[in-house]
Design an enzyme around this catalytic site. Sequence first.
Site: not given
Length: 483
Positions: A182, A377, A381
């Site tokens: 990410d 994080d 996610d």
Amino acid sequence: VIEILVGEKVPIDGVVISGDTYVNTSALTGESVPVRATVGSEVISGSINDGAVIRVQTTKEFGESTASKILELVESSGLRKSKSEKFISKFAKYYTPIVCIAALLLAVCVPLVNVATGRDACVAIWVYRAFTFLVISCPCALVISIPLTFFAGIGGASAKGILVKGANYIETLSKTNVAVFDKTGTLTKGVFEVDVIHPGELSAENLLEYTAYVESYSNHPIARSIIRAYGKDVDKARIVDVREVSGKGVIGMVDGRRVACGNERLMNDEGCLVGECVLGGESAGTIVHVSVDGRYAGHIHIQDIIKPTSKEALDKLKAKGVRTVMLTGDKESVAAVVAGKLGVDQYYSELLPGDKVSMVEKLLGENTGGKLIFAGDGINDAPVLTRADCGAAMGVLGQDAAIEAADVVLMDDDPLKLVTAIAIAKKSMRIVYENIIFAIGIKLLCLVLGALGLAGMWLAIFADVGVMVIAVLNAIRALRIKE
């Protein structure tokens, strides 16, 4: 509210409401340098107060605190066995009765055959050989050293600030050939920071001061980043008539001068010709334009800063043959710049949480002969962390949902720790295979020698205890990992 004296451990997660100190978080994150904690700073349970007395407003119950969750994860990690551990358990299940039957056959059947063929039974000799055979065949070296290697790997990782939730994830990490990240909060810091100040008629210091004063009435993240960059107290007496223009910016009077801060549309309203940012296509952030008394005064470039170790982490992964992919919900222009700076192999932008899951599933379908790890994080996610072969969450910036869903937690948010985790996993698996080959090889050789009467009890003891000690010592090497 609790009071924490110097040298005491923080018992429960909370926020500092009075005092200024430094806390040692090395036991939790592996960070050797104490972290400053002032009013408003979050402190996590298990860290040690190294500076001065502080008062903390608790934010979580003990069962939900960081230290408590880590203990729960460590306790449950032993329940998640790797394929190698399962193989050894299954191997021992069938191996033990087989060698016991073989020893019985040596002790009983061979003397009976001797008697039936008219030879001396030699019962004492064959019983001795049977006992020798049993001692040699004891699977202690395998049953003890293999799980110990995984526990040593998990322990070595925790010493580096990497929490692995089970031995099976050590095995998965060792086979990683695709790493998906990410962007925000994982490869970048996840907070806006003033990157560059481009003044016009004013100096950079004056431009930042005027902007900070006008933005001091706003709670927008961009406004807060400008105030942080200014770094001084704002004298509210110097500001009057501040108003926010929806979708454009903020206008106010500072020292009797009209200051407007915002986007190009606000500058057009002020009748100013906007200056072009010299960063050009390298810009991946937000530009705050500023005019003073109707004249263009310059602009401030603000962006989510890339973490210092992100590029190094990706370079090291690629050097190990790992394909790197970046997923983000940001717009294409921002993603392209960040991907270019980091040198990722592929990137995908403007993705919703569901889109990230679909993308990871697509990558999983394309990936053969290896494992896919995803690092993130945020709460968004969590589904992707669960779907990947192995999910890694950022422990400090990471949301509780992401940490709960992840298989690996990087306690200090450093993407470089993912490289370390993979190195620990590869070393642990290498030691596991070394122990399996060494133990089985020595035992098979000694079993043959014992059955033929060429190996005595001392060699049998070495094949059992000696091999076990050597295998255990080899397993302990998983604790020592080079930086």
